[in-house]
Design a protein around this motif. Structure first.
Motif, mmCIF file in Angstrom:
data_model
loop_
_atom_site.group_PDB
_atom_site.id
_atom_site.type_symbol
_atom_site.label_atom_id
_atom_site.label_comp_id
_atom_site.label_asym_id
_atom_site.label_seq_id
_atom_site.Cartn_x
_atom_site.Cartn_y
_atom_site.Cartn_z
ATOM 1 N N ALA A 8 -27.921 18.803 -37.956
ATOM 2 C CA ALA A 8 -27.288 19.156 -36.683
ATOM 3 C C ALA A 8 -27.176 20.671 -36.689
ATOM 4 C CB ALA A 8 -25.918 18.509 -36.558
ATOM 5 N N THR A 9 -27.654 21.299 -35.650
ATOM 6 C CA THR A 9 -27.693 22.760 -35.614
ATOM 7 C C THR A 9 -27.035 23.280 -34.351
ATOM 8 O OG1 THR A 9 -29.155 24.670 -35.939
ATOM 9 C CG2 THR A 9 -29.975 22.903 -34.510
ATOM 10 N N ALA A 10 -26.499 24.474 -34.443
ATOM 11 C CA ALA A 10 -25.905 25.115 -33.281
ATOM 12 C C ALA A 10 -26.834 26.196 -32.724
ATOM 13 C CB ALA A 10 -24.555 25.728 -33.642
ATOM 14 N N ALA A 11 -27.499 26.925 -33.625
ATOM 15 C CA ALA A 11 -28.354 28.031 -33.181
ATOM 16 C C ALA A 11 -29.707 28.071 -33.886
ATOM 17 C CB ALA A 11 -27.622 29.350 -33.381
ATOM 18 N N GLY A 12 -30.010 27.063 -34.704
ATOM 19 C CA GLY A 12 -31.326 26.992 -35.325
ATOM 20 C C GLY A 12 -31.390 27.219 -36.822
ATOM 21 N N SER A 13 -30.384 27.850 -37.413
ATOM 22 C CA SER A 13 -30.419 28.113 -38.856
ATOM 23 C C SER A 13 -30.477 26.829 -39.667
ATOM 24 C CB SER A 13 -29.183 28.906 -39.297
ATOM 25 O OG SER A 13 -29.209 30.213 -38.828
ATOM 26 N N THR A 14 -29.683 25.851 -39.292
ATOM 27 C CA THR A 14 -29.626 24.604 -40.059
ATOM 28 C C THR A 14 -30.950 23.860 -39.980
ATOM 29 O OG1 THR A 14 -27.262 24.515 -39.571
ATOM 30 C CG2 THR A 14 -28.271 22.514 -40.468
ATOM 31 N N GLU A 15 -31.594 23.900 -38.834
ATOM 32 C CA GLU A 15 -32.907 23.265 -38.707
ATOM 33 C C GLU A 15 -33.916 23.927 -39.628
ATOM 34 O OE1 GLU A 15 -36.341 22.078 -35.431
ATOM 35 O OE2 GLU A 15 -34.579 23.204 -34.768
ATOM 36 N N SER A 16 -33.910 25.253 -39.701
ATOM 37 C CA SER A 16 -34.869 25.933 -40.570
ATOM 38 C C SER A 16 -34.603 25.624 -42.041
ATOM 39 C CB SER A 16 -34.857 27.450 -40.325
ATOM 40 O OG SER A 16 -33.622 28.018 -40.690
ATOM 41 N N VAL A 17 -33.345 25.496 -42.418
ATOM 42 C CA VAL A 17 -33.010 25.117 -43.793
ATOM 43 C C VAL A 17 -33.492 23.693 -44.068
ATOM 44 C CG1 VAL A 17 -31.116 24.676 -45.409
ATOM 45 C CG2 VAL A 17 -31.083 26.729 -43.979
ATOM 46 N N ALA A 18 -33.276 22.790 -43.116
ATOM 47 C CA ALA A 18 -33.724 21.397 -43.279
ATOM 48 C C ALA A 18 -35.239 21.333 -43.440
ATOM 49 C CB ALA A 18 -33.272 20.562 -42.077
ATOM 50 N N CYS A 35 -35.522 15.611 -38.876
ATOM 51 C CA CYS A 35 -35.132 15.178 -37.537
ATOM 52 C C CYS A 35 -33.684 15.567 -37.232
ATOM 53 C CB CYS A 35 -35.292 13.658 -37.454
ATOM 54 S SG CYS A 35 -35.248 13.008 -35.793
ATOM 55 N N ASN A 36 -33.435 15.983 -35.993
ATOM 56 C CA ASN A 36 -32.083 16.227 -35.532
ATOM 57 C C ASN A 36 -31.330 14.894 -35.533
ATOM 58 O OD1 ASN A 36 -29.784 16.553 -33.665
ATOM 59 N ND2 ASN A 36 -30.701 18.551 -33.270
ATOM 60 N N VAL A 37 -30.076 14.891 -35.989
ATOM 61 C CA VAL A 37 -29.322 13.633 -36.076
ATOM 62 C C VAL A 37 -29.192 12.959 -34.716
ATOM 63 C CG1 VAL A 37 -28.051 14.237 -38.172
ATOM 64 C CG2 VAL A 37 -27.049 14.771 -35.934
ATOM 65 N N ASP A 38 -29.242 13.727 -33.631
ATOM 66 C CA ASP A 38 -29.156 13.144 -32.291
ATOM 67 C C ASP A 38 -30.400 12.339 -31.928
ATOM 68 O OD1 ASP A 38 -26.645 14.269 -31.863
ATOM 69 O OD2 ASP A 38 -27.489 16.095 -30.981
ATOM 70 N N GLU A 39 -31.484 12.544 -32.662
ATOM 71 C CA GLU A 39 -32.758 11.886 -32.346
ATOM 72 C C GLU A 39 -33.126 10.790 -33.339
ATOM 73 O OE1 GLU A 39 -35.411 15.195 -32.248
ATOM 74 O OE2 GLU A 39 -34.435 16.091 -30.505
ATOM 75 N N ALA A 66 -20.199 12.299 -36.786
ATOM 76 C CA ALA A 66 -20.296 10.973 -36.166
ATOM 77 C C ALA A 66 -21.472 10.191 -36.743
ATOM 78 C CB ALA A 66 -20.435 11.110 -34.649
ATOM 79 N N PHE A 67 -22.592 10.875 -36.979
ATOM 80 C CA PHE A 67 -23.757 10.216 -37.573
ATOM 81 C C PHE A 67 -23.405 9.636 -38.944
ATOM 82 C CE2 PHE A 67 -27.434 10.313 -40.387
ATOM 83 C CZ PHE A 67 -28.330 9.523 -39.688
ATOM 84 N N LEU A 68 -22.737 10.422 -39.783
ATOM 85 C CA LEU A 68 -22.350 9.916 -41.108
ATOM 86 C C LEU A 68 -21.431 8.708 -40.993
ATOM 87 C CD1 LEU A 68 -21.664 13.016 -43.392
ATOM 88 C CD2 LEU A 68 -23.607 11.464 -43.423
ATOM 89 N N SER A 69 -20.480 8.769 -40.090
ATOM 90 C CA SER A 69 -19.551 7.640 -39.915
ATOM 91 C C SER A 69 -20.281 6.386 -39.439
ATOM 92 C CB SER A 69 -18.458 8.004 -38.907
ATOM 93 O OG SER A 69 -17.619 8.988 -39.434
ATOM 94 N N GLN A 70 -21.158 6.565 -38.474
ATOM 95 C CA GLN A 70 -21.881 5.422 -37.911
ATOM 96 C C GLN A 70 -22.854 4.802 -38.907
ATOM 97 O OE1 GLN A 70 -23.680 7.242 -34.503
ATOM 98 N NE2 GLN A 70 -21.769 7.319 -33.358
ATOM 99 N N GLU A 71 -23.437 5.605 -39.777
ATOM 100 C CA GLU A 71 -24.477 5.118 -40.681
ATOM 101 C C GLU A 71 -23.991 4.922 -42.114
ATOM 102 O OE1 GLU A 71 -27.163 4.011 -39.545
ATOM 103 O OE2 GLU A 71 -27.146 4.902 -37.538
ATOM 104 N N ARG A 72 -22.703 4.991 -42.361
ATOM 105 C CA ARG A 72 -22.184 4.933 -43.739
ATOM 106 C C ARG A 72 -22.621 3.671 -44.473
ATOM 107 N NH1 ARG A 72 -17.853 4.400 -40.522
ATOM 108 N NH2 ARG A 72 -16.676 2.477 -40.603
ATOM 109 N N ASN A 73 -22.688 2.544 -43.793
ATOM 110 C CA ASN A 73 -23.108 1.303 -44.464
ATOM 111 C C ASN A 73 -24.587 1.349 -44.834
ATOM 112 O OD1 ASN A 73 -20.532 0.188 -44.302
ATOM 113 N ND2 ASN A 73 -20.942 -0.765 -42.328
#
Length: 172
Positions: A8-18, A35-39, A66-73
């Protein structure tokens, strides 16, 4: 192993690290998807996960949490690593040490998943990420604007993940 590197990124840095992490892990012979967690529609086809988020106010972005909570199982019992992209490297002096302590706060918020590891990296910090008062406060606290991604540190951590996945695959 089939590995999802989600972010999940706000300005692109996290995507480049991923993307960088995925490339290094792929170099160990693992199939990676970034992949972005939203997708992310379905996590069940993956055998391992490296998930990351930008950090705002000492917490992951809401969609990543929210992604972590929803997919924890679905993540339970599978190898999971987490990374965060925040501001520590953008500060100088004592403030840098204090900001680096936010890692404990970040992990406390992510208690839905027990990762095999977590790293806090610094991203690209620009004035546009702040309002006028925020720019002033950031600079007054010793903050600097610029690209603080430490690719060597990111690569080293990703290599550790690639090696560990290879060991898991060999034993499995």
């Amino acid at each position: 192993m089939k590995v999802l590197v989600g972010f999940a990124t706000a300005a692109g840095s996290t995507e480049s690290v991923a993307q960088r992490i995925a490339g290094v892990v792929r170099g160990f012979g693992h199939e990676t998807e970034t992949c972005n967690v939203d997708e992310i529609a379905d996590v069940h086809g993956y055998e391992a996960f490296v998930l990351g988020s930008a950090v705002h106010d000492q917490a992951w972005l809401p969609n990543a949490s929210a992604f972590l909570s929803q997919e924890r199982n679905a993540l339970a019992g599978k190898p999971v690593w987490l990374f965060s992209v925040g501001l520590p490297g953008a500060y100088r002096g004592p403030m840098r040490k204090w900001v680096a302590l936010e890692e404990a706060d970040i992990l406390a918020e992510l208690d839905d998943v027990r990762p095999l590891g977590h790293r806090l990296f610094t991203g690209v910090v620009t004035p546009e990420a702040f309002d006028k008062a925020g720019v002033w406060m950031f600079r007054a606290a010793g903050g600097r604007f610029g690209d603080f991604r430490d690719w060597e540190s990111i690569d080293t951590w990703a290599k550790e993940i690639g090696e560990e996945l290879t060991d898991i695959e060999t034993l499995g």
